[in-house]
Motif scaffolding. Structure first.
Motif, PDB file in Angstrom:
ATOM      1  N   ARG A  59     -62.306  47.366 104.374  1.00  0.00           N
ATOM      2  CA  ARG A  59     -61.350  47.196 103.242  1.00  0.00           C
ATOM      3  C   ARG A  59     -61.720  47.921 101.832  1.00  0.00           C
ATOM      4  NH1 ARG A  59     -62.973  41.257  99.727  1.00  0.00           N
ATOM      5  NH2 ARG A  59     -60.754  40.952  99.066  1.00  0.00           N
ATOM      6  N   SER A  91     -59.420  51.381 102.567  1.00  0.00           N
ATOM      7  CA  SER A  91     -57.921  50.128 102.531  1.00  0.00           C
ATOM      8  C   SER A  91     -57.966  50.369 100.978  1.00  0.00           C
ATOM      9  CB  SER A  91     -57.537  50.175 103.445  1.00  0.00           C
ATOM     10  OG  SER A  91     -58.242  48.865 103.486  1.00  0.00           O
ATOM     11  N   ASP A  92     -58.464  50.152 100.170  1.00  0.00           N
ATOM     12  CA  ASP A  92     -58.158  49.458  98.756  1.00  0.00           C
ATOM     13  C   ASP A  92     -56.978  50.269  98.020  1.00  0.00           C
ATOM     14  OD1 ASP A  92     -59.797  48.412  97.169  1.00  0.00           O
ATOM     15  OD2 ASP A  92     -59.015  50.034  95.956  1.00  0.00           O
ATOM     16  N   ALA A  93     -55.894  48.907  97.987  1.00  0.00           N
ATOM     17  CA  ALA A  93     -54.895  49.580  97.113  1.00  0.00           C
ATOM     18  C   ALA A  93     -55.370  51.845  96.388  1.00  0.00           C
ATOM     19  CB  ALA A  93     -54.270  48.815  96.830  1.00  0.00           C
ATOM     20  N   ASP A  94     -56.502  50.748  95.577  1.00  0.00           N
ATOM     21  CA  ASP A  94     -56.293  51.456  94.468  1.00  0.00           C
ATOM     22  C   ASP A  94     -57.439  53.088  94.160  1.00  0.00           C
ATOM     23  OD1 ASP A  94     -55.039  50.544  92.504  1.00  0.00           O
ATOM     24  OD2 ASP A  94     -56.570  48.879  91.992  1.00  0.00           O
ATOM     25  N   ASN A 149     -55.620  55.967 101.387  1.00  0.00           N
ATOM     26  CA  ASN A 149     -54.317  56.288 100.802  1.00  0.00           C
ATOM     27  C   ASN A 149     -54.219  57.933 100.257  1.00  0.00           C
ATOM     28  OD1 ASN A 149     -53.375  53.439 101.024  1.00  0.00           O
ATOM     29  ND2 ASN A 149     -53.549  52.936  99.323  1.00  0.00           N
ATOM     30  N   LYS A 167     -51.930  54.144  95.365  1.00  0.00           N
ATOM     31  CA  LYS A 167     -51.776  52.396  95.767  1.00  0.00           C
ATOM     32  C   LYS A 167     -51.046  51.925  96.611  1.00  0.00           C
ATOM     33  CE  LYS A 167     -52.606  52.879  90.476  1.00  0.00           C
ATOM     34  NZ  LYS A 167     -53.889  52.901  90.602  1.00  0.00           N
ATOM     35  N   HIS A 168     -50.541  52.492  97.550  1.00  0.00           N
ATOM     36  CA  HIS A 168     -50.436  51.461  98.600  1.00  0.00           C
ATOM     37  C   HIS A 168     -51.539  50.147  99.062  1.00  0.00           C
ATOM     38  CE1 HIS A 168     -48.021  51.116 102.395  1.00  0.00           C
ATOM     39  NE2 HIS A 168     -49.087  50.675 103.028  1.00  0.00           N
ATOM     40  N   ASN A 169     -50.878  49.055  99.705  1.00  0.00           N
ATOM     41  CA  ASN A 169     -51.415  48.081  99.381  1.00  0.00           C
ATOM     42  C   ASN A 169     -51.205  47.491 101.319  1.00  0.00           C
ATOM     43  OD1 ASN A 169     -52.434  45.386  99.846  1.00  0.00           O
ATOM     44  ND2 ASN A 169     -51.766  44.231  97.881  1.00  0.00           N
ATOM     45  N   TRP A 170     -52.664  47.166 101.763  1.00  0.00           N
ATOM     46  CA  TRP A 170     -52.128  47.785 102.853  1.00  0.00           C
ATOM     47  C   TRP A 170     -51.997  45.955 103.684  1.00  0.00           C
ATOM     48  CZ3 TRP A 170     -51.738  51.135 106.795  1.00  0.00           C
ATOM     49  CH2 TRP A 170     -52.399  52.405 106.488  1.00  0.00           C
ATOM     50  N   GLU A 192     -49.950  44.032 101.788  1.00  0.00           N
ATOM     51  CA  GLU A 192     -48.655  43.289 101.857  1.00  0.00           C
ATOM     52  C   GLU A 192     -47.958  42.932 102.844  1.00  0.00           C
ATOM     53  OE1 GLU A 192     -47.536  43.922  97.332  1.00  0.00           O
ATOM     54  OE2 GLU A 192     -46.365  45.259  99.006  1.00  0.00           O
TER      55      GLU A 192
END
Lengths: 285, 323
Positions: free
Chosen positions: B152, B155-158, B163, B176-179, B181
């Motif tokens: 987690r 692969s955190d978005a921020d 990323n 800022k890609h949210n995996w 979504e």
């Protein structure tokens, strides 16, 4: 075709080995990266955790996250219940499992096949599906929110694999050794204790690791069956770093390191036995 | 028993117990012994697994709600109502399909990768093998909770390092890609955790099995001009097959029932797109308090697993009988 001779052609062989080595190391690096990142996050200050772009190497190290994790109010209580549950499950399942495994490996008796089928079939029951009836059962027995209740539940989920693995190990011990001991005046039990048990040690180690890891890992049953905060296990404790305000990744990774540490140490101590143990269990199945 | 016999009844089936036992008391004890040995296991399984399993089936034909759960009253019967509504619900079949696809993907990835790694481990220098074993064992020792937390975070978005690493590749922007979504990408991450956690067990087991392939046999085949593919198929594979079948079946069973990884990576509130059978049943029971519907889903899951697992049991019974 020039691949055939294993003798000679040293340069070709050396090159192939170098390629294999490079592949092996690349694979190891890839597999180890998540662990490296966990340790790095656990040991670096918060400012560096949230650096953008991330730094792949540590600049400063700190124990701040570990201090925070260790000072959470229920930490030591959770360690205690994790240890009690893990050790309890391992001991009881080895004790009961060895008996059944011995019966399966050494005797032919009516119902043996049925028992084998049950033992194998039981592993297919998804644990999540049984939570409700197990909860109802334990609440009838007055065992909810108690460590023995959890141990009992884990025991049943570990037993089948334990019996099956141990059966393979016992089958690998030649019957003649036992018979010889019995001819020399040992009782059946004595022969088992003096001959089979020492040879079974690696199998017991491999099996106990399996059971320990499962018990240490388990999350859903513990979550449903244990309601008091101080009785919960470490895997539930880890969740406390995730709040609705966001996740404290420094604390979470420090907590994760602490949770993984005992099992990692145990694994490191006995790792040689594991692979051999699994194969004996499978092949001599 | 000598092979020269008096001309008795030729080739009579050998009686299971030759010669009446001279000391019947001992025989009784000996006959009882295996049952005594298995008694604790059988009792424990019957009490804590058999009874709840029966209870589960009964529950799925009833209508258990919070009220009955807490008051202890007997819930009213519902007959086949739960099964009918579940089986006619398109969403249930979506979840079934998703679970099957997820299982196949995880098992295939785990087995292919593990086999390659196990074969590789035979070719590398001893010190590299030690490194590989060390890493595998370390990964194996990670609790599911820990693994899910790490992935987690990766692969955190921020602040996720994945990323950033992907962003280093030319032409890709993952900032800022949210995996999570997109469920396909979310499941890719979840597959990552599952495979990462399963490879050590599979690879080390296969590697141990490979060590039982006789080296002379391989060399003889090579001398006879066997190509690597042929060598694997005719010499190596037959030896490791029992282990491979065992590992594949175990992985399939575990992956079909995956719960923890999804539950934890979605922070205890998985979206409907992330339901697999285990999660679905749990949520119906505990979040929506439709215990009986949850039970019916669990029963259906068990039935499906049993269907798929016949192969596994057959193989193992076969192994057990061959001793």
């Amino acid at each position: 075709m020039n691949t055939a001779p294993r003798t000679g052609h040293a340069p070709g062989r050396r090159r192939r080995r170098a390629t294999a080595n490079a592949l092996g190391l690349a694979f190891s690096a890839l597999m180890a990266f998540p662990l490296y990142w966990m340790l790095l996050t656990a040991f670096r200050p918060a400012t560096e955790i949230h650096a953008d772009p991330p730094h792949l190497w540590p600049d400063h190290l700190t124990l701040e996250h570990f201090r925070r994790a260790l000072s959470t109010p229920t930490f030591w209580a959770n360690v205690r219940s994790s240890v009690l549950i893990g050790v309890g499950t391992v001991l009881v399942s080895l004790l009961i499992g060895t008996l059944a495994a011995f019966a399966l490996a050494r005797f032919s008796f009516a119902g043996r096949k049925a028992l084998v089928l049950i033992i194998l079939g039981v592993q297919m029951i998804p644990l999540a599906g049984l939570i409700i009836p197990v909860y109802l059962l334990l609440s009838d027995a007055g065992l909810t929110d108690s460590l023995p209740g959890v141990i009992l539940t884990y025991l049943v989920f570990m037993l089948p694999f334990t019996v099956w693995l141990l059966r393979g190990f016992i089958a690998a011990v030649p019957v003649e050794l036992e018979e010889a001991a019995m001819t020399d005046g040992c009782t059946r039990l004595g022969a088992f204790r003096r001959v089979v048990l020492p040879l079974l040690a690696p199998g017991l180690v491999a099996t106990s690791i399996y059971a320990l890891v499962q018990a240490w890992n388990e999350y859903v049953l513990a979550y449903v069956l244990l309601s008091s905060n101080d009785k919960q296990t470490l895997s539930i404790w880890l969740l406390s770093f995730q709040t609705s305000f966001g996740t404290d990744y420094g604390g979470l990774m420090a907590g994760a390191t602490l949770t993984a540490l005992p099992v990692a140490v145990f694994f490191a101590l006995v790792q040689r036995r594991i692979g051999a143990g699994l194969t004996t269990g499978a092949v001599k199945g | 028993m000598g092979s020269v016999e008096l001309p008795g009844p030729p080739r009579a089936a050998r009686p299971p117990r030759p010669a009446r036992a001279p000391r019947p008391r001992r025989t009784i004890r000996r006959r009882a012994l295996p049952y005594l040995l298995i008694a604790p296991t059988v009792l424990a399984l019957a009490a804590v697994l058999g009874y709840p399993l029966v209870d589960l089936v009964v529950l799925s034909f009833q209508d258990m709600t919070r009220r009955e759960l807490f008051s202890g009253a007997t819930p009213p019967w519902a007959g086949l109502a739960h099964y009918r509504s579940i089986l006619s619900d398109g969403f249930f079949w979506t979840v079934v399909g998703r679970t099957a696809l997820f299982t196949v993907a995880c098992v295939a990835a785990t087995m292919v990768l593990s086999l390659l790694v196990a074969l590789l481990m035979r070719r590398v220098s001893p010190w590299v093998r030690t490194v590989m074993t060390g890493v595998l064992v370390a990964v194996w020792a990670m609790p599911v909770m820990v693994a899910a937390s790490i992935f987690r975070w990766l692969s955190d978005a921020d602040y996720g390092v994945v990323n950033w690493l992907l962003g280093l590749l030319p032409g890709l922007d993952f900032s800022k890609h949210n995996w999570f979504e997109n469920p396909w990408q979310g499941f890719a991450v979840i597959t990552g955790v599952v495979v990462w956690g399963a490879v050590p067990f599979a690879a080390l087991t296969l590697q141990a099995a490979l060590s039982q392939v006789p080296a002379e046999l391989e060399e003889a085949a090579l001398v006879d001009g066997a190509r690597p593919g042929q060598l694997f198929r005719h010499v190596t594979w037959p030896v490791i097959k029992p282990s491979a079948v065992l590992v594949t079946s175990l992985c399939a069973i575990w992956d079909f029932g995956v719960f923890n990884q999804i539950w934890l990576m979605r922070g205890g509130q998985p979206e409907k797109d992330y339901y697999l059978l285990g999660v679905y049943s749990f949520i119906e029971s505990f979040a929506v308090n439709r215990y009986s519907a949850g039970a019916a889903i669990a029963v259906l899951t068990v039935l499906m697993l049993l269907g798929g697992a016949v192969v596994y049991v057959r193989q193992l019974v076969h192994l057990g009988a061959a001793e």
